[in-house]
Design a protein around this motif. Structure first.
Motif, PDB file in Angstrom:
ATOM      1  N   ALA A  80      -5.351  -2.202   2.479  1.00  0.00           N
ATOM      2  CA  ALA A  80      -4.286  -1.771   1.550  1.00  0.00           C
ATOM      3  C   ALA A  80      -3.996  -0.281   1.717  1.00  0.00           C
ATOM      4  N   GLU A 122      -4.561 -10.763   2.735  1.00  0.00           N
ATOM      5  CA  GLU A 122      -4.907  -9.514   2.064  1.00  0.00           C
ATOM      6  C   GLU A 122      -3.755  -8.503   2.178  1.00  0.00           C
ATOM      7  N   GLU A 126      -0.918  -9.588  -0.026  1.00  0.00           N
ATOM      8  CA  GLU A 126      -1.286  -9.274  -1.412  1.00  0.00           C
ATOM      9  C   GLU A 126      -1.031  -7.794  -1.697  1.00  0.00           C
ATOM     10  N   ALA A 127      -1.230  -6.963  -0.673  1.00  0.00           N
ATOM     11  CA  ALA A 127      -1.000  -5.518  -0.820  1.00  0.00           C
ATOM     12  C   ALA A 127       0.481  -5.153  -0.644  1.00  0.00           C
TER      13      ALA A 127
END
Ligand SMILES: *Cc1c(COP(=O)(O)O)cnc(C)c1O
Length: 244
Positions: free
Chosen positions: A6, A46, A49-50
């Motif tokens: 992220a 991931e 999601e970021a």
């Protein structure tokens, strides 16, 4: 690298925005495509999601193997799939699956490939966005139509009713420094500008150019989309695949 995915994504976004502003452009004009060859579905999820909302893949087989897991993980987060870009070498016998699985195909470089994708998109009842891949250095080992053959490809593309031809993609030959790529990026911008004045060329708004090593210079020279792997996901393992 000790930062999280992220954090790396946020740092790349900041560099994209800063490069856009240096060129007097709005950061929203530049789409960030995270190129995920060799990256497992878990890591892609991931990144999504970021906030990563465009993901590129080079190899259809690899993408297809990862898609179910990516879908399942995103569903668990309540997130939709990102827009999927195919950026690898196109093969005719993969056109059916690519037309079904991807939203954007950045590597159309031959009339036969475009015609096959058109046929398969029609069958699947889908509309795909496509970019015409140009080979600015006319390197024999690379995909892409030579600049002088682009007019012909553009003319033929007028009959593709399920493909929206939105612009150009290019992978200029790697150079020692980002600055050394500036002239090649500028030539691509001028090529796109000239094509827009051709009959049928008015819709060629997109210019996909620039990767981890040189995306800032590409944006300063007019890229509307950058394809970034390493700077987001970290170094690829050997054999993870290099640009076709
Ligand atoms: C691998 C790849 C990228 C990303 O390369 P990085 O140098 O890791 O950013 C971009 N475009 C294409 C076509 C690729 O194959």
């Amino acid at each position: 690298m000790s930062e999280t995915l992220a954090e790396r994504l946020a740092a790349v976004r900041e560099r994209v925005a800063a490069a856009a502003r240096r060129a007097g452009r709005s950061p929203e004009e530049v789409t960030l495509v995270g190129v995920a060859k060799g990256v497992p579905a878990e890591r892609i999820a991931e990144a999504v999601e970021a906030g990563l909302d465009h993901v590129g893949e080079n190899y259809h087989q690899e993408a297809r193997a990862k898609l179910p897991e990516l879908r399942a993980r995103l569903e668990a987060f309540g997130l939709p799939l990102p827009r999927l870009h195919f950026v690898g070498r196109l093969q005719r016998n993969k056109a059916r699956e690519i037309a079904r699985d991807f939203d954007v195909v950045e590597s159309v470089d031959r009339v036969e490939l475009g015609a096959e994708l058109e046929r398969r998109a029609a069958e699947a009842g889908r509309e795909l966005r496509v970019l015409l891949q140009v080979n600015p250095d006319s390197e024999a080992s690379k995909g892409g139509v030579p600049p002088e053959a682009l007019h012909q490809l553009l003319a033929e593309s007028a009959s593709w009713k399920h493909l929206c031809v939105a612009g150009l993609m290019a992978i200029p030959a790697p150079r020692a420094t980002p600055e050394a790529s500036r002239a090649a990026f500028a030539r691509l911008r001028e090529l796109a500008r000239a094509l827009r004045r051709q009959p049928g060329g008015g819709s060629l708004r997109e210019l996909s150019m620039g990767m981890s090593a040189d995306f800032e210079v590409a944006i300063e020279e007019g890229a509307t989309s950058v394809r970034i792997g390493t700077a987001i996901f970290g170094p690829r393992r050997r054999g993870g695949g290099d640009p076709a």
